[in-house]
Design an enzyme around this catalytic site. Structure first.
Site, PDB file in Angstrom:
ATOM      1  N   ASP A  20     -17.955  21.614  46.077  1.00 52.91           N
ATOM      2  CA  ASP A  20     -18.637  22.129  47.342  1.00 52.91           C
ATOM      3  C   ASP A  20     -17.881  22.949  48.034  1.00 52.91           C
ATOM      4  O   ASP A  20     -16.874  22.606  48.694  1.00 52.91           O
ATOM      5  CB  ASP A  20     -19.072  20.807  48.065  1.00 52.91           C
ATOM      6  CG  ASP A  20     -19.732  20.954  49.412  1.00 52.91           C
ATOM      7  OD1 ASP A  20     -20.056  22.271  49.798  1.00 52.91           O
ATOM      8  OD2 ASP A  20     -19.719  20.256  50.320  1.00 52.91           O
ATOM      9  N   ASN A  22     -18.970  24.979  51.147  1.00 51.22           N
ATOM     10  CA  ASN A  22     -19.470  25.113  52.493  1.00 51.22           C
ATOM     11  C   ASN A  22     -19.644  23.864  53.241  1.00 51.22           C
ATOM     12  O   ASN A  22     -20.205  23.935  54.103  1.00 51.22           O
ATOM     13  CB  ASN A  22     -20.791  25.941  52.316  1.00 51.22           C
ATOM     14  CG  ASN A  22     -22.077  25.406  51.770  1.00 51.22           C
ATOM     15  OD1 ASN A  22     -21.715  24.129  51.342  1.00 51.22           O
ATOM     16  ND2 ASN A  22     -23.177  25.857  52.132  1.00 51.22           N
ATOM     17  N   ASP A  24     -21.426  20.914  52.744  1.00 54.03           N
ATOM     18  CA  ASP A  24     -22.369  20.022  52.979  1.00 54.03           C
ATOM     19  C   ASP A  24     -22.719  19.069  51.895  1.00 54.03           C
ATOM     20  O   ASP A  24     -24.244  18.592  51.941  1.00 54.03           O
ATOM     21  CB  ASP A  24     -23.929  21.213  52.955  1.00 54.03           C
ATOM     22  CG  ASP A  24     -23.913  21.891  51.565  1.00 54.03           C
ATOM     23  OD1 ASP A  24     -23.236  21.698  50.623  1.00 54.03           O
ATOM     24  OD2 ASP A  24     -25.081  22.727  51.444  1.00 54.03           O
ATOM     25  N   ASP A  28     -21.700  24.475  45.206  1.00 61.47           N
ATOM     26  CA  ASP A  28     -22.379  25.592  45.304  1.00 61.47           C
ATOM     27  C   ASP A  28     -21.333  26.881  44.779  1.00 61.47           C
ATOM     28  O   ASP A  28     -20.379  26.502  44.096  1.00 61.47           O
ATOM     29  CB  ASP A  28     -22.262  25.960  46.862  1.00 61.47           C
ATOM     30  CG  ASP A  28     -21.204  25.444  47.673  1.00 61.47           C
ATOM     31  OD1 ASP A  28     -20.166  25.976  47.059  1.00 61.47           O
ATOM     32  OD2 ASP A  28     -21.243  24.851  48.638  1.00 61.47           O
ATOM     33  N   ASP A  97     -28.770  30.389  32.560  1.00 64.49           N
ATOM     34  CA  ASP A  97     -29.877  29.470  31.881  1.00 64.49           C
ATOM     35  C   ASP A  97     -31.157  30.196  31.875  1.00 64.49           C
ATOM     36  O   ASP A  97     -31.494  30.547  33.037  1.00 64.49           O
ATOM     37  CB  ASP A  97     -29.926  28.081  32.404  1.00 64.49           C
ATOM     38  CG  ASP A  97     -29.873  26.684  31.489  1.00 64.49           C
ATOM     39  OD1 ASP A  97     -30.726  27.114  30.525  1.00 64.49           O
ATOM     40  OD2 ASP A  97     -29.270  25.846  31.412  1.00 64.49           O
ATOM     41  N   ASP A 193     -33.359  27.338  27.231  1.00 64.05           N
ATOM     42  CA  ASP A 193     -33.646  26.082  27.359  1.00 64.05           C
ATOM     43  C   ASP A 193     -34.858  25.671  26.509  1.00 64.05           C
ATOM     44  O   ASP A 193     -35.733  26.196  26.496  1.00 64.05           O
ATOM     45  CB  ASP A 193     -34.228  25.720  28.944  1.00 64.05           C
ATOM     46  CG  ASP A 193     -34.276  24.128  29.134  1.00 64.05           C
ATOM     47  OD1 ASP A 193     -33.265  23.578  29.018  1.00 64.05           O
ATOM     48  OD2 ASP A 193     -35.498  23.895  29.394  1.00 64.05           O
ATOM     49  N   GLU A 247     -31.301  26.324  22.956  1.00 65.37           N
ATOM     50  CA  GLU A 247     -31.118  24.655  22.762  1.00 65.37           C
ATOM     51  C   GLU A 247     -32.085  24.249  22.214  1.00 65.37           C
ATOM     52  O   GLU A 247     -33.454  24.800  22.291  1.00 65.37           O
ATOM     53  CB  GLU A 247     -31.227  24.027  24.506  1.00 65.37           C
ATOM     54  CG  GLU A 247     -31.132  22.568  24.333  1.00 65.37           C
ATOM     55  CD  GLU A 247     -31.891  21.627  25.402  1.00 65.37           C
ATOM     56  OE1 GLU A 247     -31.577  20.716  25.708  1.00 65.37           O
ATOM     57  OE2 GLU A 247     -33.084  22.171  25.812  1.00 65.37           O
ATOM     58  N   HIS A 319     -24.741  18.134  30.538  1.00 64.24           N
ATOM     59  CA  HIS A 319     -25.501  17.378  31.888  1.00 64.24           C
ATOM     60  C   HIS A 319     -26.748  16.598  31.234  1.00 64.24           C
ATOM     61  O   HIS A 319     -27.365  15.939  32.130  1.00 64.24           O
ATOM     62  CB  HIS A 319     -26.097  18.518  32.592  1.00 64.24           C
ATOM     63  CG  HIS A 319     -27.200  19.398  32.066  1.00 64.24           C
ATOM     64  ND1 HIS A 319     -27.009  20.150  31.079  1.00 64.24           N
ATOM     65  CD2 HIS A 319     -28.665  19.595  32.148  1.00 64.24           C
ATOM     66  CE1 HIS A 319     -27.854  20.679  30.528  1.00 64.24           C
ATOM     67  NE2 HIS A 319     -28.971  20.317  31.429  1.00 64.24           N
ATOM     68  N   ASP A 320     -27.091  16.579  30.079  1.00 59.56           N
ATOM     69  CA  ASP A 320     -28.005  15.735  29.408  1.00 59.56           C
ATOM     70  C   ASP A 320     -27.498  14.581  28.776  1.00 59.56           C
ATOM     71  O   ASP A 320     -28.638  13.802  28.293  1.00 59.56           O
ATOM     72  CB  ASP A 320     -28.870  16.514  28.694  1.00 59.56           C
ATOM     73  CG  ASP A 320     -29.887  17.527  29.291  1.00 59.56           C
ATOM     74  OD1 ASP A 320     -30.040  17.450  30.176  1.00 59.56           O
ATOM     75  OD2 ASP A 320     -30.270  18.539  28.525  1.00 59.56           O
TER      76      ASP A 320
HETATM   77  C1  NOJ Z   1     -33.244  20.706  28.538  1.00 63.41           C
HETATM   78  C2  NOJ Z   1     -32.205  20.800  29.782  1.00 63.41           C
HETATM   79  O1  NOJ Z   1     -30.883  20.615  29.304  1.00 63.41           O
HETATM   80  C3  NOJ Z   1     -32.699  19.597  30.575  1.00 63.41           C
HETATM   81  O2  NOJ Z   1     -31.738  19.173  31.482  1.00 63.41           O
HETATM   82  C4  NOJ Z   1     -33.961  19.630  30.928  1.00 63.41           C
HETATM   83  O3  NOJ Z   1     -34.567  18.683  31.817  1.00 63.41           O
HETATM   84  C5  NOJ Z   1     -35.010  19.842  30.025  1.00 63.41           C
HETATM   85  N1  NOJ Z   1     -34.374  20.913  29.203  1.00 63.41           N
HETATM   86  C6  NOJ Z   1     -36.294  20.322  30.627  1.00 63.41           C
HETATM   87  O4  NOJ Z   1     -36.106  21.687  31.155  1.00 63.41           O
END
Ligand code: NOJ
Length: 562
Positions: A20, A22, A24, A28, A97, A193, A247, A319-320
């Site tokens: 972060d 700034n 908040d 960012d 992305d 994606d 992906e 992140h998944d």
């Molecule tokens: C794959 C992405 O990595 C995930 O984070 C997202 O929720 C789904 N696709 C839908 O966009």
């Protein structure tokens, strides 16, 4: 298009939790700007930005309401251009992305489309008078009734993520246009994606229900026009010096080969999921004990399957998925298993991706209530699976499997808010309590840290053509505790030995290399008088013999010439 990406390693930024700048409480681009030198020093060559566009955040950026702008929480286009410029000046590539299976329901196209049939955007989405029986991956059934239009729209993900109708040539034109917008600005490629979902079977026939959440997938995964549409997007990229990584949820090696190899090649790499299912059954919410055999089988399948014809994308976290030490490693043997996991994948053939925090061994967060979680799929899955279990048991499952486990603020130092945002500011999401022990600052000062180990691995990979381009061969594929593979190019060989056992186990080497004099170039335990971590050429020469032990989660990398 060139193949410079093969020699590179990338770092994934999920910006909301990165830094972060700034004050908040939300990560960012100001924060990213400050940390570019850190990434350079880590030894990566590029950044993949998870979506940083305007979004209502129903799926934290993967529901986009404007493809050609930056979310005001994260900065603006002018700031993005400055970040890009600085990244390039440091020699870092930047990929964006590209999320075009769906938009946000707040995207102007959707707002127009729902107005009715006499509208230029009317066919931008998939509308029906009657829904079929498909499930959404994130929220109940895949169809939602829209009062304004008086029809149902398809959403394979959350309700607020309506699927685009890629069969409409105007939609494909829009995708081309978005790609050109960012490429003209200077970005170096895209992570695309759920790119294997963008073509749906004509007529949208009913699926055969056998598992919750995936009913219908047989009709939208690798659909009838998938390669044609992706070729169309590939043509855009051919005019630029960039690369594309798709992906591919649930993709098989056979179908990935069609995207990656041969004259119809339309992607440079694909994120596959096979190796991420070594402790679960098709989704992390169906947890199983970790099986190294399953993991090795998946890795080797892709390594052999793409050898000489395609290129692998290597990753253990994003992140998944929950944090890898908490899954395939051990929080008790935190340092050893964190390092071993790094070695087990960074030396495979392919382009490695490191997810923010992975390089310091961040672990899963444990929250006390389902209401404390933010991720839409975690909330659904809590109510979808194992509903007869006790609350504590269900929360434990969420702790093991939630995407939020890997979305906690980056742990920069031991101070308040882990240095992610200033003291006194509330971070947008919970900071893991273990940050006084696991943080960047501490690991920068410790030559024996996971962070330093990542740096060493990345340096070693970069310096060796063999580790980048060499052949892959797995040894002892049936060993349930050790993952051992060899890379070779010309007369150079590397042997990567990774123990996944919690106890000491006997060390053995394959017959064919027994007796060879090899240099121990890397390891995660002290060997002899000096740490192999810092092993320099010429030190630590040993005869490879099946003697001695591998300690818990030990890894070793040997090199020799034949
Ligand atoms: C794959 C992405 O990595 C995930 O984070 C997202 O929720 C789904 N696709 C839908 O966009």
């Amino acid at each position: 298009m060139s193949d410079w990406y093969k020699k590179m390693a990338f770092y994934q930024i999920w910006i909301r939790s990165f830094a972060d700048g700034n004050g908040d409480g939300i990560g960012d681009l100001w924060g990213v700007m400050d940390k570019l030198e850190y990434l350079k020093d880590l030894g990566v060559d590029g950044i993949w930005f998870s979506p940083i566009y305007p979004s209502p955040n129903a799926d934290f950026g993967y529901d986009i309401s404007d493809y050609k702008n930056i979310h005001p929480d994260y900065g603006n286009l002018e700031l993005f251009q400055r970040v890009l410029k600085k990244a390039h000046a440091l020699g870092l590539k930047v990929i964006m992305d590209l999320v075009v299976n769906h938009t946000s329901d707040e995207h102007p196209w959707f707002l127009e489309s729902r107005k009715g049939k006499d509208n230029p955007y009317s066919d931008y989405y998939i509308w029906r008078d009657q829904p079929n029986n498909w499930d959404s991956l994130f929220e109940g059934k895949a169809w939602e009734y829209d009062e304004t239009r008086g029809q149902y729209y398809l959403h394979l993900f959350a309700k607020k993520q309506p699927d685009l109708n890629m069969d409409n040539p105007k939609v494909r034109q829009e995708v081309e246009d978005i790609m050109r917008f960012w490429l003209d600005m200077g970005v170096d490629g895209f992570r695309e994606d759920v790119i294997n979902f963008i073509s749906k079977r004509e007529g949208l026939p009913n699926g055969v229900p056998f598992l919750p959440a995936v009913n219908g997938m047989m009709h939208y995964k690798d659909g009838p026009h998938i390669y044609e549409y992706n070729r169309q997007f590939r043509k855009v990229c051919e005019g630029y010096d960039c690369f594309q990584i798709g992906e591919g949820p649930m993709t098989t090696l056979q179908s990935a080969q069609k995207y990656l190899c041969g004259e119809n090649k339309c992607l440079d790499m694909m994120f596959s999921f096979d190796h991420m299912m070594a402790d679960c059954f098709y989704t992390e919410y169906m947890h199983r004990p970790f099986s190294l055999l399953k993991f090795k089988k998946a890795i080797s399948k892709w390594q052999y399957g793409l050898a000489g014809k395609g290129w692998n994308a290597l990753y253990l976290e994003n992140h998944d998925h929950p944090r890898i030490i908490s899954r395939y490693g051990s929080e008790i043997f935190h340092k050893q298993s964190g390092k071993m996991l790094a070695a087990c994948y960074l030396f495979l053939q392919g382009t490695p991706f490191i997810y923010q925090g992975q390089e310091i061994g961040m672990t899963n967060i444990r929250l006390g209530k389902i209401e404390h979680y933010e991720d839409v799929s975690s909330k659904t899955n809590y109510h979808r699976y194992h509903v007869k279990d006790s609350t504590a048991r269900r929360l434990y499952r969420i702790h093991l499997s939630s995407r939020d486990s890997a979305r906690t603020p980056m742990q920069w130092d031991e101070g308040p808010n882990a240095g992610f945002c200033p003291e006194g500011v509330k971070p947008w999401f919970y900071v893991n309590h273990n940050h006084p022990g696991i943080n960047v600052q501490r690991q920068q000062q410790d030559p024996d840290s996971i962070l330093q180990f990542y740096k060493t691995c990345l340096r070693l990979r970069k310096q060796s053509r063999c580790l980048i381009f060499g052949d892959y061969k797995e040894h002892f594929p049936k060993d349930p505790e050790v993952f051992m593979y060899e890379r070779s190019l010309d007369n150079i060989h590397y042997l990567i030995v990774c123990s996944f056992a919690r106890l000491a186990i006997p060390f053995r080497v394959p017959k064919a290399i027994e007796g060879k004099m090899a240099e121990l170039v890397l390891g995660n335990y002290e060997h002899g008088k000096k740490s192999p971590h810092a092993g320099k050429s010429g030190d630590n020469v040993v005869r490879l013999m099946s003697t001695g032990f591998l300690r818990p989660y030990e890894c070793r990398v040997y090199r020799w010439k034949s």
